[in-house]
Scaffold this motif. Sequence first.
Motif, PDB file in Angstrom:
ATOM      1  N   PHE A 109       0.839  -1.198   0.000  1.00  0.00           N
ATOM      2  CA  PHE A 109       0.000   0.000   0.000  1.00  0.00           C
ATOM      3  C   PHE A 109       0.875   1.250   0.000  1.00  0.00           C
ATOM      4  CE2 PHE A 109      -2.256   3.374   2.267  1.00  0.00           C
ATOM      5  CZ  PHE A 109      -3.469   3.422   1.596  1.00  0.00           C
ATOM      6  N   ARG A 110       1.898   1.265   0.857  1.00  0.00           N
ATOM      7  CA  ARG A 110       2.790   2.416   0.949  1.00  0.00           C
ATOM      8  C   ARG A 110       3.581   2.619  -0.345  1.00  0.00           C
ATOM      9  NH1 ARG A 110       7.867   3.179   5.185  1.00  0.00           N
ATOM     10  NH2 ARG A 110       8.426   5.288   4.496  1.00  0.00           N
ATOM     11  N   THR A 111       4.081   1.514  -0.900  1.00  0.00           N
ATOM     12  CA  THR A 111       4.867   1.605  -2.134  1.00  0.00           C
ATOM     13  C   THR A 111       4.030   2.168  -3.285  1.00  0.00           C
ATOM     14  OG1 THR A 111       6.216  -0.286  -1.438  1.00  0.00           O
ATOM     15  CG2 THR A 111       6.243   0.289  -3.783  1.00  0.00           C
ATOM     16  N   LEU A 112       2.813   1.671  -3.427  1.00  0.00           N
ATOM     17  CA  LEU A 112       1.931   2.143  -4.500  1.00  0.00           C
ATOM     18  C   LEU A 112       1.537   3.594  -4.296  1.00  0.00           C
ATOM     19  CD1 LEU A 112      -0.373  -1.001  -4.938  1.00  0.00           C
ATOM     20  CD2 LEU A 112       1.293  -0.115  -6.586  1.00  0.00           C
ATOM     21  N   CYS A 113       1.305   3.983  -3.056  1.00  0.00           N
ATOM     22  CA  CYS A 113       0.956   5.385  -2.783  1.00  0.00           C
ATOM     23  C   CYS A 113       2.117   6.313  -3.173  1.00  0.00           C
ATOM     24  CB  CYS A 113       0.620   5.570  -1.313  1.00  0.00           C
ATOM     25  SG  CYS A 113      -1.005   4.937  -0.829  1.00  0.00           S
ATOM     26  N   MET A 114       3.327   5.911  -2.842  1.00  0.00           N
ATOM     27  CA  MET A 114       4.492   6.744  -3.153  1.00  0.00           C
ATOM     28  C   MET A 114       4.714   6.866  -4.655  1.00  0.00           C
ATOM     29  SD  MET A 114       7.153   5.533  -0.174  1.00  0.00           S
ATOM     30  CE  MET A 114       8.443   6.638  -0.738  1.00  0.00           C
ATOM     31  N   SER A 115       4.372   5.812  -5.396  1.00  0.00           N
ATOM     32  CA  SER A 115       4.621   5.834  -6.837  1.00  0.00           C
ATOM     33  C   SER A 115       3.479   6.470  -7.630  1.00  0.00           C
ATOM     34  CB  SER A 115       4.866   4.411  -7.344  1.00  0.00           C
ATOM     35  OG  SER A 115       3.715   3.611  -7.152  1.00  0.00           O
ATOM     36  N   ARG A 116       2.241   6.375  -7.133  1.00  0.00           N
ATOM     37  CA  ARG A 116       1.097   6.830  -7.931  1.00  0.00           C
ATOM     38  C   ARG A 116       0.486   8.139  -7.429  1.00  0.00           C
ATOM     39  NH1 ARG A 116      -3.040   2.082  -9.117  1.00  0.00           N
ATOM     40  NH2 ARG A 116      -3.871   3.818 -10.363  1.00  0.00           N
ATOM     41  N   LEU A 117       0.627   8.428  -6.130  1.00  0.00           N
ATOM     42  CA  LEU A 117       0.077   9.688  -5.605  1.00  0.00           C
ATOM     43  C   LEU A 117       1.167  10.752  -5.670  1.00  0.00           C
ATOM     44  CD1 LEU A 117      -1.924   8.375  -2.515  1.00  0.00           C
ATOM     45  CD2 LEU A 117      -2.776   8.905  -4.793  1.00  0.00           C
ATOM     46  N   SER A 118       1.457  11.195  -6.883  1.00  0.00           N
ATOM     47  CA  SER A 118       2.552  12.147  -7.109  1.00  0.00           C
ATOM     48  C   SER A 118       2.000  13.551  -7.369  1.00  0.00           C
ATOM     49  CB  SER A 118       3.387  11.696  -8.311  1.00  0.00           C
ATOM     50  OG  SER A 118       2.593  11.678  -9.483  1.00  0.00           O
ATOM     51  N   LEU A 167      -0.740  14.600 -10.113  1.00  0.00           N
ATOM     52  CA  LEU A 167      -2.194  14.603  -9.955  1.00  0.00           C
ATOM     53  C   LEU A 167      -2.753  16.017  -9.913  1.00  0.00           C
ATOM     54  CD1 LEU A 167      -2.727  11.784  -7.288  1.00  0.00           C
ATOM     55  CD2 LEU A 167      -3.103  11.644  -9.744  1.00  0.00           C
ATOM     56  N   ALA A 168      -1.943  16.971  -9.433  1.00  0.00           N
ATOM     57  CA  ALA A 168      -2.403  18.356  -9.325  1.00  0.00           C
ATOM     58  C   ALA A 168      -2.630  18.989 -10.687  1.00  0.00           C
ATOM     59  CB  ALA A 168      -1.398  19.176  -8.522  1.00  0.00           C
ATOM     60  N   SER A 182      -4.231  17.508 -13.200  1.00  0.00           N
ATOM     61  CA  SER A 182      -5.458  16.997 -13.828  1.00  0.00           C
ATOM     62  C   SER A 182      -6.584  18.001 -13.681  1.00  0.00           C
ATOM     63  CB  SER A 182      -5.850  15.662 -13.195  1.00  0.00           C
ATOM     64  OG  SER A 182      -6.112  15.833 -11.814  1.00  0.00           O
ATOM     65  N   GLU A 183      -7.693  17.791 -14.441  1.00  0.00           N
ATOM     66  CA  GLU A 183      -8.819  18.715 -14.414  1.00  0.00           C
ATOM     67  C   GLU A 183      -9.471  18.769 -13.026  1.00  0.00           C
ATOM     68  OE1 GLU A 183     -11.715  18.084 -17.404  1.00  0.00           O
ATOM     69  OE2 GLU A 183     -10.262  18.066 -19.050  1.00  0.00           O
ATOM     70  N   ASP A 184      -9.591  17.623 -12.373  1.00  0.00           N
ATOM     71  CA  ASP A 184     -10.190  17.557 -11.034  1.00  0.00           C
ATOM     72  C   ASP A 184      -9.219  16.792 -10.139  1.00  0.00           C
ATOM     73  OD1 ASP A 184     -11.701  17.331  -8.766  1.00  0.00           O
ATOM     74  OD2 ASP A 184     -13.545  16.724  -9.791  1.00  0.00           O
ATOM     75  N   PRO A 185      -8.249  17.464  -9.551  1.00  0.00           N
ATOM     76  CA  PRO A 185      -7.208  16.765  -8.786  1.00  0.00           C
ATOM     77  C   PRO A 185      -7.747  16.030  -7.566  1.00  0.00           C
ATOM     78  CG  PRO A 185      -7.040  19.154  -8.513  1.00  0.00           C
ATOM     79  CD  PRO A 185      -8.014  18.922  -9.625  1.00  0.00           C
ATOM     80  N   VAL A 186      -8.803  16.559  -6.917  1.00  0.00           N
ATOM     81  CA  VAL A 186      -9.365  15.895  -5.728  1.00  0.00           C
ATOM     82  C   VAL A 186      -9.990  14.557  -6.119  1.00  0.00           C
ATOM     83  CG1 VAL A 186     -11.078  16.044  -3.887  1.00  0.00           C
ATOM     84  CG2 VAL A 186      -9.747  18.065  -4.507  1.00  0.00           C
ATOM     85  N   ALA A 187     -10.781  14.560  -7.191  1.00  0.00           N
ATOM     86  CA  ALA A 187     -11.419  13.329  -7.651  1.00  0.00           C
ATOM     87  C   ALA A 187     -10.383  12.317  -8.122  1.00  0.00           C
ATOM     88  CB  ALA A 187     -12.407  13.639  -8.767  1.00  0.00           C
ATOM     89  N   GLN A 188      -9.352  12.806  -8.816  1.00  0.00           N
ATOM     90  CA  GLN A 188      -8.300  11.917  -9.310  1.00  0.00           C
ATOM     91  C   GLN A 188      -7.536  11.282  -8.146  1.00  0.00           C
ATOM     92  OE1 GLN A 188      -7.862  11.119 -12.512  1.00  0.00           O
ATOM     93  NE2 GLN A 188      -6.252   9.675 -11.930  1.00  0.00           N
ATOM     94  N   PHE A 189      -7.232  12.090  -7.127  1.00  0.00           N
ATOM     95  CA  PHE A 189      -6.537  11.574  -5.942  1.00  0.00           C
ATOM     96  C   PHE A 189      -7.387  10.511  -5.243  1.00  0.00           C
ATOM     97  CE2 PHE A 189      -5.770  11.557  -1.402  1.00  0.00           C
ATOM     98  CZ  PHE A 189      -4.387  11.482  -1.310  1.00  0.00           C
TER      99      PHE A 189
END
Length: 300
Positions: free
Chosen positions: A210-219, A222-223, A225-232
């Motif tokens: 979970f931690r590894t995926l968060c570090m790699s994908r929650l970069s 995301l800010a 994108s058109e809707d960063p909150v929804a994308q996050f």
Amino acid sequence: NPQIVAVQECQLRKDNIINLTGFSGLTKSSPGDNATGGVTLYIHKSVLFSEIQLDTDLQAVAVRVSAKKTLTVCNIYLPPSLDVNFSDLEHLVQQLPAPFVLVGDLNAHSPLWGDVRQDSRGQMIEELLNDYNLCLLNTGEPTYRHHSHHSFSVPDVSICDPSLALEFDWLTHKDLCGSDHFPIILKTSLRDDEPAAEHWKFDRADWMSFRTLCMSRLSDELALSEDPVAQFTNTLIEIANQTIPKSHTSKNKLPKVPWFNDACKQAIKERKKAQRKLFRNPTAENVLAFKQLKAKARHI
């Protein structure tokens, strides 16, 4: 797993009620201090409802429930000794907001719902059905067994508004369940079946992944994108689905009662066996055996 349970002849004194786990209950006792007759409606706590205040001396209780459509459910018991007038029944029906379902032990007999005889109360119910364009849900199956005479009859009647006639399947339970009336089951497509609730099982989560995926994908990307909150949010849920298992629990599932043990199961099994034997061969010996095992099961 019933949504509504209608009980007649619950034999409770005024203002008393037997609580049923997972259900809310409404009751109408018989007049006087004796614990005879009476009706109770149990509504599952997942069902939205409101009580209908009935202006009647009859033993009846009604609720307005919300399913896929809003409808009224009324439970009624008419003792055999009660002098019922047509105007009493008419006044009750007029108070039930349509569409409605009326169920109960009416102690009314008519070939229209499968009885071998007809009495004045049966004629009265027939007239009520005709005058108010109501539909009968009974299929003709017997609902009562007289153990002394070894005969069947149909004193229990289920009535509904025409708009609900095709929404219900009417059938009787094959076992008397310790009573002399067969339980009646109304299956409906009106029930709003919600999907089973999902719960995260955090104690079995793979937190390292979970931690590894968060570090790699929650970069920071995301800010952009058109809707960063929804994308996050969507990305985080996708990661959780990959690394945290879920459990599925039905909203209507009730906990098992702790007292229902092997002795209870065996007693009910013996009672059912005696009942089948009695139905096949109604001798005095089989009647006595059934009564004894019925009493034993109830005691256990």
